[in-house]
Design an enzyme around this catalytic site. Structure first.
Site, PDB file in Angstrom:
ATOM      1  N   ASP A 143     -17.285  -7.492 -51.644  1.00  0.00           N
ATOM      2  CA  ASP A 143     -18.326  -6.479 -51.382  1.00  0.00           C
ATOM      3  C   ASP A 143     -17.817  -5.298 -50.539  1.00  0.00           C
ATOM      4  O   ASP A 143     -18.457  -4.253 -50.504  1.00  0.00           O
ATOM      5  CB  ASP A 143     -19.511  -7.111 -50.639  1.00  0.00           C
ATOM      6  CG  ASP A 143     -20.076  -8.319 -51.356  1.00  0.00           C
ATOM      7  OD1 ASP A 143     -19.929  -8.395 -52.589  1.00  0.00           O
ATOM      8  OD2 ASP A 143     -20.659  -9.194 -50.682  1.00  0.00           O
ATOM      9  N   GLU A 238     -26.338  -4.724 -57.496  1.00  0.00           N
ATOM     10  CA  GLU A 238     -27.387  -5.764 -57.494  1.00  0.00           C
ATOM     11  C   GLU A 238     -28.438  -5.516 -56.407  1.00  0.00           C
ATOM     12  O   GLU A 238     -29.570  -5.962 -56.520  1.00  0.00           O
ATOM     13  CB  GLU A 238     -26.770  -7.151 -57.313  1.00  0.00           C
ATOM     14  CG  GLU A 238     -26.015  -7.321 -55.999  1.00  0.00           C
ATOM     15  CD  GLU A 238     -25.384  -8.703 -55.839  1.00  0.00           C
ATOM     16  OE1 GLU A 238     -25.505  -9.549 -56.732  1.00  0.00           O
ATOM     17  OE2 GLU A 238     -24.735  -8.917 -54.780  1.00  0.00           O
TER      18      GLU A 238
END
Ligand code: F6P
Length: 363
Positions: A143, A238
């Site tokens: 991430d 997301e």
């Protein structure tokens, strides 16, 4: 008797974990003559007193693992209630677990413990350091949302996977005159979406940092159709959500996980713009497989730097990339924070100059 160190991997896996384990092991053995021990499954190998919970790592044990995905030590991404309580989403190490680990570290005569992981692992590592355990952190996550470092390892490999997916989606999007929506990971940060979107030539990139409006997304797609390019590539993080809305979660095994915005968006694009649209959730493909060359180098630098910290008795820190240099930052400055894309990130401007839409444009 040679000195000893231990290493463990925590949280979701990421390409490059084995490269760090290898670097830690080689640097410790070859430069300092230390013994190295790997703790299995986060700290559970020790804390749950497993028979095979700790493995000796020698040069042979880490040979040929540099390109291998996953982690040879195993990892856990959930807080076992026997070891942690959870307060506001943050794992708090129980006093029992702290004492148990301290007793083990002292019984083994460990000089230091190297913790490889993301924000959850750094948070646990900081509590252990505060409890008296000599610990050094190594920043991992696809991430790229950890503060205290320019980059986490795993991120570059994840971008490669997402970029390859976009390349493949482009040919089918073009053939069918469709909009293909690619949902990528990243939790509440849009690093993977932004970088893969630019690398893969996406037309629209939607990020958690920039709430989007559907009219602006449709406007960008319509403009393409009007110009004669009758297909569209959309990358959505997301954690992205529309103005006034909220990120979409789903439940897996009683746990809340981000996901579903891609499908939601494809449906809205069909309804509002009239274009046929399909969504793909790239999911854990982004975490699996061999690390990129860049991640292998970064992971190796981190592993060697962590061993140097142990040698210098520098604990309670995380190693991190700052420009071209590996430096340390106090774990205290890392925990409880998240590195999001700032509005003045240069890549945002560059993407806008290329005509990429972020869903916040005036229409
Ligand atoms: O933090 C890494 C990550 O892959 C996120 O991008 C994603 O939201 C999450 O982990 C998924 O977690 P799990 O593998 O536990 O479902």
């Amino acid at each position: 008797m040679p000195e000893r160190i231990a290493v463990f991997t925590g949280g979701g896996d990421a390409p490059g974990l084995n490269a760090v384990i290898r670097a830690v092991t080689r640097a410790a053995i070859l430069n300092y003559g230390w013994e190295v021990y790997g703790i299995r499954d986060g700290l559970e190998g020790v804390l749950l007193n497993r028979a095979d919970g700790v493995v000796p790592l020698d040069l042979r044990a880490v040979s040929e693992i540099l390109p291998r995905g996953g982690t040879i030590l195993g990892t856990v991404n959930k807080a076992d209630p026997r070891l942690y309580t959870v307060e506001e989403g943050r794992a708090i190490v129980t006093e029992w677990a702290k004492e148990r680990l301290k007793a083990w570290v002292s019984a083994q005569g460990l000089r230091g413990v190297v913790a490889i992981g993301g924000d959850g692992t750094m948070n646990i590592g900081y509590q252990l350091f505060e409890a008296g355990i000599p610990l050094v952190g190594v920043p991992k996550t696809i991430d790229n949302d950890l503060v205290g470092t320019d980059l986490t390892f795993g991120f570059d490999s994840a971008i490669d996977v997402a970029t390859d997916a976009l390349d493949r989606l482009r040919t089918t999007a073009r053939s069918h005159k469709r909009v293909m929506v690619l949902e990528v990971m990243g939790r509440n940060a849009g690093w993977i979406a932004l970088h893969a979107g630019v690398a893969g030539g996406a037309h629209v990139i939607l990020l958690p940092e920039i709430p989007f409006r559907l009219e602006a997304v449709c406007h960008a797609l319509r403009r393409r159709w009007q110009r004669g390019s009758q297909y569209g590539l959309v990358v959505v993080a997301e954690g992205a959500y529309p103005v006034g809305g909220a990120p979409i979660y789903h439940e897996i095994g009683g746990k809340k996980r981000l996901g579903g915005v891609g499908e939601w968006l494809a449906q809205r694009i069909y309804e509002l713009c009239g274009y046929e649209a399909r969504a793909l959730v790239l999911g854990h493909l982004q975490r699996g497989g061999s690390p990129s060359a860049f991640d292998r180098i970064l992971a190796t630098q981190y592993g060697v730097a962590a061993v140097r910290c142990v040698a210098n008795n520098t604990f309670g820190v995380m190693v991190g990339l700052h420009g071209r240099h590996i430096r340390t930052v106090p774990l205290a400055d890392v925990v409880g924070r998240q590195k999001a894309i700032s509005p003045d990130d240069p890549l945002l401007d560059i993407a806008r100059d290329l005509g990429i839409a972020f869903g916040d444009e005036e229409v």
